[in-house]
Design a protein around this motif. Structure first.
Motif, PDB file in Angstrom:
ATOM      1  N   ALA A  57     -58.546 -23.280  22.190  1.00  0.00           N
ATOM      2  CA  ALA A  57     -57.298 -23.254  21.424  1.00  0.00           C
ATOM      3  C   ALA A  57     -56.980 -21.823  21.005  1.00  0.00           C
ATOM      4  O   ALA A  57     -57.872 -21.052  20.672  1.00  0.00           O
ATOM      5  CB  ALA A  57     -57.413 -24.148  20.203  1.00  0.00           C
ATOM      6  N   VAL A  58     -55.676 -21.491  21.019  1.00  0.00           N
ATOM      7  CA  VAL A  58     -55.233 -20.184  20.545  1.00  0.00           C
ATOM      8  C   VAL A  58     -54.974 -20.302  19.041  1.00  0.00           C
ATOM      9  O   VAL A  58     -54.314 -21.237  18.598  1.00  0.00           O
ATOM     10  CB  VAL A  58     -53.953 -19.734  21.289  1.00  0.00           C
ATOM     11  CG1 VAL A  58     -53.362 -18.495  20.664  1.00  0.00           C
ATOM     12  CG2 VAL A  58     -54.254 -19.521  22.757  1.00  0.00           C
ATOM     13  N   ASP A  59     -55.498 -19.350  18.297  1.00  0.00           N
ATOM     14  CA  ASP A  59     -55.303 -19.331  16.843  1.00  0.00           C
ATOM     15  C   ASP A  59     -53.894 -18.844  16.554  1.00  0.00           C
ATOM     16  O   ASP A  59     -53.578 -17.666  16.756  1.00  0.00           O
ATOM     17  CB  ASP A  59     -56.343 -18.423  16.196  1.00  0.00           C
ATOM     18  CG  ASP A  59     -56.274 -18.432  14.687  1.00  0.00           C
ATOM     19  OD1 ASP A  59     -55.510 -19.254  14.116  1.00  0.00           O
ATOM     20  OD2 ASP A  59     -56.978 -17.625  14.061  1.00  0.00           O
ATOM     21  N   ASP A  60     -53.021 -19.738  16.095  1.00  0.00           N
ATOM     22  CA  ASP A  60     -51.624 -19.397  15.830  1.00  0.00           C
ATOM     23  C   ASP A  60     -51.441 -18.498  14.621  1.00  0.00           C
ATOM     24  O   ASP A  60     -50.386 -17.927  14.419  1.00  0.00           O
ATOM     25  CB  ASP A  60     -50.793 -20.673  15.611  1.00  0.00           C
ATOM     26  CG  ASP A  60     -50.605 -21.440  16.907  1.00  0.00           C
ATOM     27  OD1 ASP A  60     -50.619 -20.809  17.990  1.00  0.00           O
ATOM     28  OD2 ASP A  60     -50.458 -22.675  16.844  1.00  0.00           O
ATOM     29  N   GLU A  61     -52.467 -18.368  13.783  1.00  0.00           N
ATOM     30  CA  GLU A  61     -52.343 -17.588  12.568  1.00  0.00           C
ATOM     31  C   GLU A  61     -52.563 -16.100  12.797  1.00  0.00           C
ATOM     32  O   GLU A  61     -52.359 -15.294  11.907  1.00  0.00           O
ATOM     33  CB  GLU A  61     -53.339 -18.083  11.513  1.00  0.00           C
ATOM     34  CG  GLU A  61     -53.048 -19.512  11.097  1.00  0.00           C
ATOM     35  CD  GLU A  61     -54.078 -20.030  10.127  1.00  0.00           C
ATOM     36  OE1 GLU A  61     -54.818 -19.231   9.528  1.00  0.00           O
ATOM     37  OE2 GLU A  61     -54.152 -21.256   9.960  1.00  0.00           O
ATOM     38  N   ALA A  62     -52.993 -15.721  13.996  1.00  0.00           N
ATOM     39  CA  ALA A  62     -53.277 -14.314  14.277  1.00  0.00           C
ATOM     40  C   ALA A  62     -52.004 -13.523  14.478  1.00  0.00           C
ATOM     41  O   ALA A  62     -50.972 -13.993  14.806  1.00  0.00           O
ATOM     42  CB  ALA A  62     -54.159 -14.192  15.502  1.00  0.00           C
TER      43      ALA A  62
END
Length: 62
Positions: A57-62
């Motif tokens: 999963a890609v961390d959307d918060e970055a």
């Protein structure tokens, strides 16, 4: 972890030309054994039949 359509993921498959690239889940398919496989769309193509184990999963918060 399972993924849904439109989730951003990173593919980890040393046999794929998209290894290490970020893409978007465009389709979720269930195998006859109840496992999910995914179609991932990248900027210049797509990969089909990707197992959950090959995705991060890609961390959307970055």
């Amino acid at each position: 972890m399972s993924f849904d359509e439109d989730d951003r993921v990173i593919l980890h498959d040393k046999h794929s030309e998209y290894d290490g690239e970020e893409g978007t889940v465009t389709q979720v398919m269930e195998t006859m054994f109840g496992d999910a496989t995914y179609t991932i769309s990248f900027e210049d193509g797509q990969e089909t039949g990707i197992s959950e184990d090959s995705l991060e999963a890609v961390d959307d918060e970055a």
